[in-house]
Scaffold this active site. Sequence first.
Site, PDB file in Angstrom:
ATOM      1  N   LYS A   1       0.850  -1.196   0.000  1.00 49.97           N
ATOM      2  CA  LYS A   1       0.000   0.000   0.000  1.00 49.97           C
ATOM      3  C   LYS A   1       0.884   1.244   0.000  1.00 49.97           C
ATOM      4  CE  LYS A   1      -3.933   2.079   2.486  1.00 49.97           C
ATOM      5  NZ  LYS A   1      -4.859   1.951   3.636  1.00 49.97           N
TER       6      LYS A   1
ATOM      7  N   SER B   1      -9.730   2.135   2.809  1.00 51.44           N
ATOM      8  CA  SER B   1      -8.846   2.864   1.923  1.00 51.44           C
ATOM      9  C   SER B   1      -7.870   1.978   1.163  1.00 51.44           C
ATOM     10  CB  SER B   1      -8.056   3.896   2.731  1.00 51.44           C
ATOM     11  OG  SER B   1      -7.230   3.251   3.703  1.00 51.44           O
TER      12      SER B   1
ATOM     13  N   SER C   1     -10.128  -0.307   7.041  1.00 50.85           N
ATOM     14  CA  SER C   1      -9.555  -0.150   5.698  1.00 50.85           C
ATOM     15  C   SER C   1      -8.839  -1.372   5.150  1.00 50.85           C
ATOM     16  CB  SER C   1      -8.591   1.043   5.673  1.00 50.85           C
ATOM     17  OG  SER C   1      -9.309   2.238   5.804  1.00 50.85           O
TER      18      SER C   1
END
Length: 489
Positions: A78, A153, A177
């Site tokens: 990420k 997210s 997330s």
Amino acid sequence: MEKLFDKSIEELHSLLVSKEITATDLTKETFDRIKATEEKVEAFITLNEDKALEEAKAIDLKGISEDNVLAGIPIGIKDNIVTKDILTTAASKILSNFNPIYDATVMEKIYANDLIPVGKLNMDEFAMGGSTETSYFKKTKNAWDHSKVPGGSSGGSAAAVAAGQVPASLGSDTGGSIRQPASFNGIVGMKPTYGRVSRFGLIAFASSLDQIGPFTRNVKDNALVLNAISGYDEKDGTSSGASVPDFAAGLTGDIKGMKIALPKEYLGEGIDAGVRESIQKAVETFKALGATVEEVSLPHSKYGVQVYYIIASSEASSNLQRFDGIRYGFRSEKVEDLEDVYVNSRSEGFGEEVKRRIMLGTFSLSAGYYDAYFKKAGQVRTLIKEDFNKVFADYDLIIGPTAPTVAFGIGENINDPITMYMNDILTIPVNLAGLPGMSIPAGFSEGLPVGLQLIGKHFDENTMYKAAYAFEQATDFHKQKPVILGGND
């Protein structure tokens, strides 16, 4: 060569050890797969091809031992996890040119275990969002239906695994997330106990809530990756010294006698009928496996969203002060004095959702409102923790849906912040209490995956993995494939 993108980490490891494939072969095929699917999925912000192939060659030269099950396995990262000499943007314009000079602790662990980072994955800007639609760069698509959001997210991290671009990825979870995108994409996502995995080098959103964790396509693979990234880190003041067991060792499928709690609040108003039905069927599966499932109450969980948005936004307001256009990152050219540098760099560099949360947090911390909002939120957070403690005095595990709905359409909720925020109502309390939570595939509704959330006691990820593995062995939801992997809706 056979298609490698559909195999588990264990299967790939077996091929690598037997020398049927090399780490270089696997890495090359990974990039071929990413390039073949990226136009549809749009999961990656930055690819790390040259460096990844160098690492693969070095691993092949060194040889892969049977004991190191993760050696030579490609992994996506990420883009809010700092990576030395690899662009790290947090999906924000303000960091669009940031090339870090050090690695996050999890990256050091990734390299120590001979995993191969293949690139940086798209996300909501600064991890603020639940659909990966607030990214400055692109909108990632759901692996099952490209007209739907992948969740957020960590949407890029989830979609990349679900679409077969990588066998594993790292995400971060501040209020759901990791778990919500895992649910939306029909894969396994684990948010470990707060402090289990070092946050050093994770670009902070809300420091008392953030936690890094893994995405994989099955439970055992997930446990293997968590083994690699867990442990105490002296560079992180919130890192725990709790011992790290082998999470993959006790996966027998036997959960007879396990006591599981099902909060009545988790199947109440606002939960889609199809989601509720999948969870009720999952409950019957656990009972058939010999576990006891009983209804309990978590009365203060209904306040979780309100508490979260005060605490998380307040911490974000403080954490994001460092992005000032002075030391690194984007700097506005429309300046006449120092104040313009600060104001214009932030005005042009931050997106709307980030600005909204900074303003909300700054308001909550301001004189005259601190006691009414931030202090009160902290008190209710304690009540939410106490609710969990009462349940865990009698039960091994809590289960329920991960999200109240399946994945929604791109653009459907982005202009309705309240609806977007309420989508995290089932995951947020776990972060507020610092507990471990994971999502596993548990069915389908409207042709889209439904996630089952498992919540464990502090530092008891082991029990969660045992229950998740038993459920996975008794069902075939994790074997269902999106069209992009050759499956059917």
